[in-house]
Design an enzyme around this catalytic site. Sequence first.
Site: not given
Length: 538
Positions: A430, A449
């Site tokens: 992301h 992440c």
Amino acid sequence: MPFHLPFLPRRALFVALVAASFGLSVPQVGQAQVTSYKLAVAEALAKDDSIAAFYRARDFAPIWTGASAQDLARRQALFEALAQAKSHGLPATRYGADGLIAMMGTVRNAQEQGEVEVALTRAFVAYAHDIQTGILKPGDVVSGIKREVPLRDPALTLASLMQNDPRAAIRALAPQSQEYARLMKEKMLLERKLTQGGWGPVVNSGKIEPGQSGPAVVALRNRLIAMGYMGRSVSASYDPDLKAAVMQFQGDHGLTADGVAGRDTLGQINIGVEERLQSILVAMERERWLNLPGGLGKRHIRVNLTEFNAKIIDDGKVTFETRSVIGAVPADRETPEFSDVMEYMVVNPSWYVPRSIVVKEYLPKLRDNPGAVGHLEITDSRGQSVNRAAGFGQYSASSFPYSMRQPPGPSNALGQVKFMFPNKYNIYLHDTPSKSLFNSEVRAYSHGCIRLGDPKDFAYALLSRQTDDPEGVFQSRLRTGKESTISLETPVPVHLIYRTAFTSAKGRINYRRDIYDRDARIWAALSDAGVVLPTQGS
């Protein structure tokens, strides 16, 4: 009839035993001996369903211990492979070659021939397993490695051996990637260097800069010469040639290439051949874990966690690369290793806060101040907003009944886009509003992440295969400010890997720091399994 060989030197004895024809060739003996042989094979394989099925399908005919030229060729190919196991970083004693030779030299009847037949098959299957998919079960060594190793069916491996030239079939067992071949070459170079005494004395200094001279500069120069970063020189000054060599070394080790030999650079320069060789052997084992039958994918995404970058690979070539930020060092925030398939991207994403972050980081703040973390929505099980005025002091980590969400916007924790390869670990790639982190040398800051330095360009590269105007397609969605999904018409494999040693087609070997201490644990397990280094100076 046993093998009867005079005393011979070890190598000659090995050759004689492997080349010898067994006196009990099943197709040429009586029924009683055939039955005895078959029973011996069947009993020995009673608990090995796959291998037993292979032998039943061929009515237990031998593949190693017959008198045919094909059996002889397979025996020779097997023992040649076992003799070269160390060249692949495998434990040479694991396959019992000496014991097999001893068994072959004492066969006296059909039953013993059956026992030898199975022993040779077991050695071959064990070797094939190890060289194809690794010695270790990764998750047993490091819990953060979630990779599913692509184990092969032993019966299919045996069938391939029967259908092809045995030497070629055995060579094809190892990973066929260029990475594995280059790691293997580097392994041989380092082993030679280790037996020659290594790279010489370490550099005892805190910092060495261009323009300096003296013993520390000479030691630095000699060390870099021994490593192959520069040609021979007797200069005692930190001249442009030495600076260029230092910069090349820094680039190959993930350091800021400023040409100054500071603490971190000297720390890497002073790492010995043994430790680098361990990294190579671990990388070879990791490459075996990635030896997928269908390959990694003609187009795939590769994120090397230790390198802090993400790459798009097309037909073996890097077509896009960007910096990344990965999970922080505490175990509960480390990014796991696994492979999956990217299916879509979400433009203007909401951030649905993971439960672990809600109860560990935000709930304590809400207990003290119900208005805390006001950028997040608190919702109940029906998705309705919760009135903060009632307070949250009555809730514990286990009883807190609400979820938290950050709506799309410029300050959203996921930035303007996230890339989804749905998995049970809730890991994805992301964007992020925290751009300054990409300037750090070691970029381990997230909750697990992977943040991308150039997420929009990454999106354009992915979409370029399905539209003539990838930027226009992406930007039109972005301008709406609303959360929306763009599917990838052809899903892309994603491989999250962890390599402290890796190669490039033209450059030198690259090394990175073992930030999660994973490779140290893998090396310890390999060592316990019997993998050894040559003795320095031997």
